[in-house]
Scaffold this active site. Structure first.
Site, PDB file in Angstrom:
ATOM      1  N   CYS A  71       8.915   0.279   4.869  1.00 18.58           N
ATOM      2  CA  CYS A  71       8.167   1.324   5.566  1.00 18.58           C
ATOM      3  C   CYS A  71       8.925   2.664   5.510  1.00 18.58           C
ATOM      4  O   CYS A  71       9.105   3.224   4.444  1.00 18.58           O
ATOM      5  CB  CYS A  71       7.821   0.880   6.989  1.00 18.58           C
ATOM      6  SG  CYS A  71       6.569   1.914   7.781  1.00 18.58           S
ATOM      7  N   HIS A  93       4.799  -3.836   5.863  1.00 18.79           N
ATOM      8  CA  HIS A  93       5.817  -4.610   6.580  1.00 18.79           C
ATOM      9  C   HIS A  93       5.721  -6.071   6.152  1.00 18.79           C
ATOM     10  O   HIS A  93       4.883  -6.803   6.678  1.00 18.79           O
ATOM     11  CB  HIS A  93       5.587  -4.505   8.093  1.00 18.79           C
ATOM     12  CG  HIS A  93       5.962  -3.184   8.667  1.00 18.79           C
ATOM     13  ND1 HIS A  93       7.247  -2.885   9.051  1.00 18.79           N
ATOM     14  CD2 HIS A  93       5.224  -2.077   8.894  1.00 18.79           C
ATOM     15  CE1 HIS A  93       7.279  -1.635   9.507  1.00 18.79           C
ATOM     16  NE2 HIS A  93       6.072  -1.126   9.418  1.00 18.79           N
ATOM     17  N   GLU A 122       7.603  -8.423   6.975  1.00 18.56           N
ATOM     18  CA  GLU A 122       7.938  -9.269   8.132  1.00 18.56           C
ATOM     19  C   GLU A 122       6.760  -9.433   9.098  1.00 18.56           C
ATOM     20  O   GLU A 122       6.806 -10.263   9.987  1.00 18.56           O
ATOM     21  CB  GLU A 122       9.171  -8.713   8.856  1.00 18.56           C
ATOM     22  CG  GLU A 122       8.949  -7.516   9.746  1.00 18.56           C
ATOM     23  CD  GLU A 122       8.780  -6.174   9.037  1.00 18.56           C
ATOM     24  OE1 GLU A 122       8.668  -5.155   9.750  1.00 18.56           O
ATOM     25  OE2 GLU A 122       8.763  -6.127   7.788  1.00 18.56           O
TER      26      GLU A 122
END
Length: 193
Positions: free
Chosen positions: A77, A175, A177
Site C-alpha cells: 500500500c 493489502h 494480509e
C-alpha cells in the site's frame, strides 16, 4: 528464514505479522538497519499519509537503507507508493525504486477506493497459482499509473498498477494480509522467493 517487517510508525504491521504467522513463519518488527539488511525477506508496510510517513523514514535513516537492500522486499500500500519517485500526496519525494509518480484519483471516482477489486494482467512469480481477475482488498486515494514495472493492474475509473516489480523489489497497492486466501497465497509466494 528471517523475515523483518520494517517498523517506522506507519500502519498495518500487526495484521501483516498475523498473516505471516498463519503461513507458519515468524516475523520480527524492526527499525534497526543491520537487522533489516541481514533479513532473508523484508516487508515494507504502510498505512497513512505519504509526507509524514516519508519524514519518519528520513528521521530514522531508513530512506537510505531500503533502496540498497539485495534480498526480496515487498512494499504494501503506502509502502509501495513510497518506493516510487514521488507522490502527489503531500508533494512527497519517494525512494525512487520504481520509476513512476503516484497521483490522486480524479473527481470522476469516489475516493478513497475502499473494498474488493479484481487484479489482472499478472506478470510475476509473485502471482504463481493466482488466477486472472481474482479479488483483492484495497483502501487508497492515490495510485501508480501503468508503467514498465507494472506486474498487475486494477480498474477504477481507469487502469492502474495494482503491483510493481523491479529486480528484488515488489510492491502491491492492495493489502495481501487482508485479501483472504488470494492474499495469503501472494504472501506465501513472496516468502518462498
Amino acid at each position: 528464514m528471517k523475515i523483518v517487517i520494517i517498523n517506522y510508525g506507519a500502519g498495518n504491521i500487526q495484521s501483516i505479522k498475523f498473516a505471516i504467522k498463519r503461513l507458519g513463519f515468524d516475523a520480527v518488527l524492526s527499525s534497526d538497519a543491520e537487522e533489516i539488511k541481514n533479513a532473508d525477506k523484508v516487508i515494507f508496510p504502510g498505512v497513512g499519509e505519504a509526507s509524514s510517513a516519508m519524514k519518519m523514514l528520513l528521521n530514522s535513516g531508513l530512506d537510505s537503507i531500503i533502496p540498497t537492500l539485495k534480498q526480496p522486499v515487498l512494499g504494501i500500500c503506502l509502502g509501495m507508493q513510497l518506493m516510487c519517485n514521488s507522490s502527489e500526496e503531500g508533494n512527497t519525494t519517494g525512494l525512487g525504486i520504481f520509476d513512476v509518480d503516484v497521483i490522486k484519483f480524479d473527481t470522476s471516482v469516489k475516493v478513497p477506493q475502499i473494498g474488493w477489486n479484481q487484479i489482472s494482467n499478472l506478470k510475476s512469480d509473485l502471482f504463481d497459482s493466482i488466477a486472472e481477475d481474482e479479488h483483492i482488498y484495497l483502501v487508497h486515494s492515490f495510485y501508480a499509473p501503468l508503467c514498465n514495472e507494472t506486474i498487475a493492474q486494477c480498474s477504477y475509473g481507469l487502469n492502474y498498477s495494482a503491483a510493481l516489480q523491479k529486480g528484488n523489489f515488489y510492491g502491491t497497492q492492495f493489502h495481501p494480509e487482508k485479501s483472504s486466501d488470494v492474499g495469503e497465497k501472494i504472501l506465501e509466494n513472496f516468502l518462498k522467493m
